[in-house]
Enzyme design. Structure first.
Site, PDB file in Angstrom:
ATOM      1  N   HIS A 176       0.839  -1.205   0.000  1.00 50.45           N
ATOM      2  CA  HIS A 176       0.000   0.000   0.000  1.00 50.45           C
ATOM      3  C   HIS A 176       0.868   1.247   0.000  1.00 50.45           C
ATOM      4  O   HIS A 176       2.093   1.171   0.179  1.00 50.45           O
ATOM      5  CB  HIS A 176      -0.969  -0.007   1.180  1.00 50.45           C
ATOM      6  CG  HIS A 176      -0.323   0.105   2.532  1.00 50.45           C
ATOM      7  ND1 HIS A 176       0.517  -0.854   3.042  1.00 50.45           N
ATOM      8  CD2 HIS A 176      -0.390   1.073   3.482  1.00 50.45           C
ATOM      9  CE1 HIS A 176       0.917  -0.482   4.255  1.00 50.45           C
ATOM     10  NE2 HIS A 176       0.395   0.685   4.527  1.00 50.45           N
ATOM     11  N   HIS A 212       1.732   3.841   1.827  1.00 49.69           N
ATOM     12  CA  HIS A 212       2.240   4.597   2.969  1.00 49.69           C
ATOM     13  C   HIS A 212       3.763   4.560   2.888  1.00 49.69           C
ATOM     14  O   HIS A 212       4.349   3.525   2.559  1.00 49.69           O
ATOM     15  CB  HIS A 212       1.754   3.989   4.293  1.00 49.69           C
ATOM     16  CG  HIS A 212       0.344   4.388   4.640  1.00 49.69           C
ATOM     17  ND1 HIS A 212      -0.426   3.717   5.552  1.00 49.69           N
ATOM     18  CD2 HIS A 212      -0.426   5.423   4.183  1.00 49.69           C
ATOM     19  CE1 HIS A 212      -1.621   4.311   5.645  1.00 49.69           C
ATOM     20  NE2 HIS A 212      -1.639   5.335   4.831  1.00 49.69           N
ATOM     21  N   ASP A 257       6.256   4.280   4.823  1.00 44.87           N
ATOM     22  CA  ASP A 257       7.089   3.283   5.503  1.00 44.87           C
ATOM     23  C   ASP A 257       7.074   1.936   4.784  1.00 44.87           C
ATOM     24  O   ASP A 257       7.775   1.014   5.196  1.00 44.87           O
ATOM     25  CB  ASP A 257       6.691   3.128   6.979  1.00 44.87           C
ATOM     26  CG  ASP A 257       5.230   2.753   7.166  1.00 44.87           C
ATOM     27  OD1 ASP A 257       4.365   3.290   6.444  1.00 44.87           O
ATOM     28  OD2 ASP A 257       4.929   1.919   8.047  1.00 44.87           O
ATOM     29  N   HIS A 258       6.309   1.837   3.695  1.00 43.09           N
ATOM     30  CA  HIS A 258       6.277   0.600   2.906  1.00 43.09           C
ATOM     31  C   HIS A 258       6.904   0.761   1.526  1.00 43.09           C
ATOM     32  O   HIS A 258       6.980  -0.207   0.778  1.00 43.09           O
ATOM     33  CB  HIS A 258       4.847   0.078   2.800  1.00 43.09           C
ATOM     34  CG  HIS A 258       4.317  -0.389   4.112  1.00 43.09           C
ATOM     35  ND1 HIS A 258       4.182  -1.719   4.442  1.00 43.09           N
ATOM     36  CD2 HIS A 258       3.950   0.301   5.230  1.00 43.09           C
ATOM     37  CE1 HIS A 258       3.729  -1.826   5.686  1.00 43.09           C
ATOM     38  NE2 HIS A 258       3.584  -0.609   6.174  1.00 43.09           N
ATOM     39  N   HIS A 273      -7.086  -1.917   5.611  1.00 42.67           N
ATOM     40  CA  HIS A 273      -6.328  -0.859   6.293  1.00 42.67           C
ATOM     41  C   HIS A 273      -7.082   0.457   6.116  1.00 42.67           C
ATOM     42  O   HIS A 273      -8.157   0.469   5.532  1.00 42.67           O
ATOM     43  CB  HIS A 273      -4.928  -0.835   5.645  1.00 42.67           C
ATOM     44  CG  HIS A 273      -3.904  -0.047   6.396  1.00 42.67           C
ATOM     45  ND1 HIS A 273      -3.852   0.018   7.764  1.00 42.67           N
ATOM     46  CD2 HIS A 273      -2.871   0.732   5.949  1.00 42.67           C
ATOM     47  CE1 HIS A 273      -2.828   0.780   8.117  1.00 42.67           C
ATOM     48  NE2 HIS A 273      -2.221   1.225   7.041  1.00 42.67           N
ATOM     49  N   ASP A 311      -0.509  -3.902   5.854  1.00 42.98           N
ATOM     50  CA  ASP A 311      -1.110  -3.579   7.142  1.00 42.98           C
ATOM     51  C   ASP A 311      -2.602  -3.877   7.052  1.00 42.98           C
ATOM     52  O   ASP A 311      -3.221  -3.593   6.026  1.00 42.98           O
ATOM     53  CB  ASP A 311      -0.930  -2.102   7.448  1.00 42.98           C
ATOM     54  CG  ASP A 311       0.534  -1.682   7.561  1.00 42.98           C
ATOM     55  OD1 ASP A 311       1.425  -2.487   7.327  1.00 42.98           O
ATOM     56  OD2 ASP A 311       0.791  -0.506   7.856  1.00 42.98           O
ATOM     57  N   HIS A 318       5.609  -5.624  12.189  1.00 43.79           N
ATOM     58  CA  HIS A 318       5.028  -4.272  12.094  1.00 43.79           C
ATOM     59  C   HIS A 318       4.741  -3.715  13.491  1.00 43.79           C
ATOM     60  O   HIS A 318       3.677  -3.163  13.785  1.00 43.79           O
ATOM     61  CB  HIS A 318       3.745  -4.272  11.244  1.00 43.79           C
ATOM     62  CG  HIS A 318       3.406  -2.893  10.725  1.00 43.79           C
ATOM     63  ND1 HIS A 318       2.534  -2.039  11.361  1.00 43.79           N
ATOM     64  CD2 HIS A 318       3.848  -2.228   9.638  1.00 43.79           C
ATOM     65  CE1 HIS A 318       2.438  -0.901  10.682  1.00 43.79           C
ATOM     66  NE2 HIS A 318       3.231  -0.990   9.637  1.00 43.79           N
TER      67      HIS A 318
END
Lengths: 305, 305
Positions: A63, A65, A67-68, A143, A213, A271
Site C-alpha cells: 500500500h 504509505h 514506511d512501505h 487498512h 497492514d 510491524h
C-alpha cells in the site's frame, strides 16, 4: 529441499527506530528473490543480509504509505549502479506506479534495466506472478487506505522415483518425467504398472502469506485459508485494541486468531509499534491464540519446511 | 561562544555502505538546525545524533542525485508524525521542487506543517536565508549535473562592554546596545567617549562552506574565499584524478588545494568513494596541500571556533 525462505529486512512501523527498520521482506524461492514492501533503508538491509541485486526482479508493494515504499528510489538507483540488467517489475497500486515512474524517469533514467509497473487495483484478487515452480497471488487487506497482501504458493512438486521398481519394470528414461508427474507406466505388452508402485509421494508444497497492514478481518483468514506460514501484522498489544481498529491495524492476539482461523501451521508477527522496547507481550498474547508464533526481527531468515 | 556546529550525518557517495551513509549534514546555529543534503537514512542518523525535529525548518539540497535527497520523503513524513508545526522550507532546484511536491502532496498530505519550496536556479548566487545572527548564501559548484553549494556566515557579533569603564562614565542602560554595536558615548556635557574605551573586540564571526559534489574548480575557491571552515568533497585519491574529473568529482588533494587557495583555516573532507576501507590515503594527500584537515565521519560534530 528446494529453498523457500523468508528474509526479514524490516519489521517496524511508521518510522525507523533504533530497534526496527520499516517494512521489508525478501522471499528467496530457489534463488529468485521477491521483495515485499520496501521501507526506507531496504537497500542497506538487503546488502547486509548478503542478498544479490541481480536475483531481484519483482517487488510487491502492499500500500501507499511511506514506511512501505520510501526505500524504492534508493534501491532501484543502487541496482542501476550495480549494473543489474533485464527488468524489475514493481507491483503496486495505480497512484504509486504513477509517482514512482515520475521519480524514476528523472532520477534513474540511465538505469541499465527496465522498470515495469504492474498495476494492482484496489480490492483485487489475482495471480501477479507465475513461473514453473511458484505462483504469487494478491488479495485485499483492510487498512485505512487501500492495501493488498500477497500469497506465495509453491506448485506441486514431482513424485520421487523408486529406483528399484523403475529398474525392475525397465522404465525407459523418456518416461521418467511423466511418471514423476504421476502417470502410470504401460509396458510394451500392455501391462499397467500403477504410479504408486513406481514412486513415493512428492515433498509437500509450501505456501506463505503476507498480511500487512490490516485490521483484523475474517475475510483475510478466508483468503489465506490453508496457507502454511502466515505473516500478519501485530502492531499493538491487547490494551490498544481500539486504537488498532481506528488506525486500521491489528493486535498480536488478533494476528493469532487469524492464523488459527486460517488453519496455518506457523505465524510470523511484525510491524511493531515503536512504543515497545521488547516484543515479549506481543508474543505472549499471540501465543495465547495460536501455538507456533515467530517474532520477526531484522536479519531473521525463516525456512519454510 | 554561541553554538555553531557541523553535524556529519552521512559522508559516503552514491550508495550506502557498511562504513558510510549518503550525504547529509546538519548545521546547528544557536539551536536552529539547517540540514544540507538528505540522503536515504538521514532521519535515522538525525535521531541517533540526538537532534530535534522541531528545530529543523530549512533543508538545502545541493543537486538532484538520489544520494543527496532520497531521505527527504521519509524525513518529512517522520516530522509529520512528530507533530512538527509551522513550516519547513526545502531549498532545491526547480525540477527537484516539482518532484518532491508531487510525492509530498500525496504521501504527506496530512502533515501539520507547510512545506515551502524555495527554487534555486542553476548557477545562482544569492542569499537563501537570513535571520538576526546568520546569513546563508548559495553559489554554483561544477558537477555533471547542476549543483550548488551553501555558505553559512555568522553576522558580526556585539562588542564586549568593559564593566569598569561603563560604570566610570555612567553609561545609561538605554545606551548599552548601541555601544555594543560600536557607537561612541556622548556624555550629557558633550564629551565624547570613544567606543574603544568602553568595549573590547567582539568574538570573531565564523563561516562555513559546503562544497559537494564538484570537480576541482578555482571558481569555487573564489566563491568561498575567506570562509573559515570549508567542507569539500574528496571522492577519490590521486590515482583516480582523471576519473574524478570525468565524473564531476574531486580528489582529496584537489580539496586541499581549494582550501589553500580560498585561505581557509580548516578543511573537512567527505563524499568518499565506497572503494576505500580507510580514508587514510585521502587524509594524507589532502594534508600535503593544506595543514588542517578533518576526515568526515558519521556522528562527528565539529565546533566552529
Amino acid at each position: 529441499m528446494a529453498k523457500f525462505q523468508i528474509n526479514i529486512l524490516g519489521c517496524g512501523s511508521a518510522t525507523p527506530t533504533a530497534r526496527h527498520q520499516p517494512s521489508c521482506q525478501v522471499v528467496d524461492f530457489r534463488d529468485k528473490l521477491f521483495m515485499i514492501d520496501c521501507g526506507e533503508g531496504a537497500q542497506g538491509q538487503f546488502r547486509r543480509m548478503g542478498l544479490k541485486f541481480s536475483r531481484l526482479n519483482h517487488i510487491f508493494i502492499s500500500h501507499l504509505h511511506g514506511d512501505h515504499l520510501f526505500g524504492l528510489p534508493g534501491l532501484l538507483s543502487t541496482m542501476a549502479l550495480h549494473e543489474v540488467t533485464g527488468s524489475v517489475t514493481v507491483h503496486v497500486f495505480r497512484e504509486g506506479a504513477r509517482l514512482m515512474k515520475e521519480w524514476m524517469d528523472f532520477f534513474n533514467r540511465n538505469a541499465p534495466f527496465e522498470i515495469i509497473y504492474d498495476v494492482i487495483e484496489e480490492g483485487e484478487r489475482r495471480v501477479v506472478y507465475e513461473d514453473a515452480g511458484l505462483v504469487i497471488e494478491t488479495f485485499p487487506l483492510y487498512h485505512r487506505t487501500p492495501c493488498n497482501g500477497y500469497i506465495f504458493r509453491e506448485k506441486p512438486k514431482l513424485r520421487h522415483l523408486r529406483g528399484d521398481a523403475v529398474k525392475f519394470h525397465a522404465v525407459p528414461v523418456s518416461m521418467m518425467k511423466s511418471i514423476k508427474e504421476g502417470a502410470d507406466f504401460i509396458k510394451p505388452d500392455g501391462t499397467v504398472i500403477p504410479n504408486t508402485m513406481l514412486t513415493t509421494d512428492a515433498d509437500p508444497s509450501m505456501s506463505y502469506a503476507y498480511c500487512s497492514d490490516t485490521m483484523m478481518d475474517m475475510r483475510v483468514a478466508a483468503d489465506v485459508k490453508g496457507v502454511d506460514t502466515i505473516y500478519h501484522e501485530a502492531t499493538y498489544d491487547d490494551s490498544l485494541e481500539s486504537q488498532a481498529r481506528e488506525r486500521g491495524h491489528s493486535t498480536a492476539r488478533q494476528a493469532g486468531r487469524i492464523a488459527r482461523e486460517a488453519g496455518a501451521k506457523r505465524l510470523i508477527i511484525g510491524h511493531f509499534s515503536k512504543r515497545y522496547n521488547s516484543e515479549e507481550i506481543l508474543l505472549k498474547e499471540a501465543s495465547e491464540e495460536f501455538p507456533d508464533v515467530i517474532v520477526a526481527n531484522e536479519g531473521l531468515r525463516i525456512d519454510l519446511e
